[in-house]
Design an enzyme around this catalytic site. Sequence first.
Site, mmCIF file in Angstrom:
data_model
loop_
_atom_site.group_PDB
_atom_site.id
_atom_site.type_symbol
_atom_site.label_atom_id
_atom_site.label_comp_id
_atom_site.label_asym_id
_atom_site.label_seq_id
_atom_site.Cartn_x
_atom_site.Cartn_y
_atom_site.Cartn_z
ATOM 1 N N SER A 172 0.832 -1.196 0.000
ATOM 2 C CA SER A 172 0.000 0.000 0.000
ATOM 3 C C SER A 172 0.867 1.247 0.000
ATOM 4 O O SER A 172 1.787 1.370 0.824
ATOM 5 C CB SER A 172 -0.896 -0.007 1.247
ATOM 6 O OG SER A 172 -1.603 1.204 1.375
ATOM 7 N N SER A 173 0.608 2.185 -0.913
ATOM 8 C CA SER A 173 1.319 3.450 -1.004
ATOM 9 C C SER A 173 2.816 3.207 -1.187
ATOM 10 O O SER A 173 3.236 2.708 -2.225
ATOM 11 C CB SER A 173 1.022 4.311 0.223
ATOM 12 O OG SER A 173 1.467 5.628 0.033
ATOM 13 N N SER A 174 3.646 3.514 -0.198
ATOM 14 C CA SER A 174 5.075 3.231 -0.321
ATOM 15 C C SER A 174 5.301 1.755 -0.631
ATOM 16 O O SER A 174 6.171 1.408 -1.441
ATOM 17 C CB SER A 174 5.797 3.605 0.980
ATOM 18 O OG SER A 174 7.152 3.229 0.941
#
Length: 450
Positions: A153-155
């Site tokens: 998720s994200s990073s």
Amino acid sequence: MTRIRRALAGLSVALAVGGLSVLVPALTGPAAAASLVQVTNFGNNPGGMEMHIYVPDNHPANPAIVVAMHGCGGSGPGFYSGSEFASLADRYGYIVIYPSAEQQAGFGKCFDTWSDAAKRRGGGSDPVSIVSMVTYAEQHYGGDPNRVYATGSSSGGMMTDEMLALYPDVFKAGAAFMGVPFNCFANAADYPPGSSKCTGGSMDRTPQQWGDAVRAAYPGYTGPRPRIQLWHGTADTLVPYSLLQEDIEQWTNVFGLSQTPTRSDTPQSGWNRRQYADSSGTVQVEAYSIQGAGHQLPMSGMAAVAIAFFGLNGANPTTPPPTTAPPTTAPPTTAPPTTAPPTSNPPTGNPPSGACSATYRTINSWSGGFQGEVTVTAGGAAVNGWTVRWTLAGGQTVTQVWNGTLSASGTSVSVRNASYNGSIPPSGSTTFGFLANGSPSNPTLSCTSP
């Protein structure tokens, strides 16, 4: 080794995603006998990372391995508690590795997707550490080297793209939530939101340029490439929704696929899916646009879709499911993109020197809305600033524009260049995109340059 019980089951926990703390309900924990275990001395670890692993009580002798990666400011144990991958591992018998990033990026610890070392196979930093974790799980837990997958998720979503680009011989597939294309960040200074060209809304490269970045990460590699599933919310402003299209362009180019999806549908209300299959029918790239979602993925049920894409739920992940009848309830009129066949209005003749021309194509469409893209092309001389104008068809309204500045008066619309894409070299081009309500049409565009 330290054993960590899921003591927060049934409560709410703070899930750090991309530097934001998002309150999400903690998920029902796995069987009490299984727990998250920290592994030390797992091998070469240039990223200085921590490794945690979850091994369900019931699993085959050679279980699949899923590497699940948190967002900025998070941790492996936090992502274990705040996502559904461990509970699904109890059901399907795969191992989950939860790495913890240690690289400081101005707003918490994030996975390194910006350094030169992290962009080269075997170059060092976090990617090498993660591969060491995979090797450890194979050697000490009997993990199947032919069934290794990445998600995050994200990073962690960004690192998913990274690992598939650098180690296509290690990973079979990946599912990136709110990620960016591989090699999107120029360096560490380009990473933090607010100063990043990658996530600042100005990123626009050609599919060939994106594909070349992946091919350069492992020069000479000619083996199979990992399949990829991409997820993004249309209201995400931290990692802009426009980057989903850049991500699609990268991986369709890597696979040599058309950017026109082979299939599009709405698996459930607000989830619009595009699939890009090869000539054998294998879906190599799959993209989900989530209506109205901000920087908060994965939501409930999405991890299960990723696991199905990997083929770890017993289903065949490579063949598109049979086309089903349209849902009885149409998606909301503000629903994000699925796809309609592209249309365009090519200019007649060559534009004069110093002038510009503009062409349009429909990227996606759905009940009540569509996504369009306009290519602005210079003539025989450089263009320094441009404006594209057109008249909206009945019922159309533009709701969002990227890589340009919108002005509208009634049905008259104009988009002016942004600060970073106004200069176009002779015969060069740039693009801007937009979301709109209404049905797609084939507008007549005019392009002017000072």
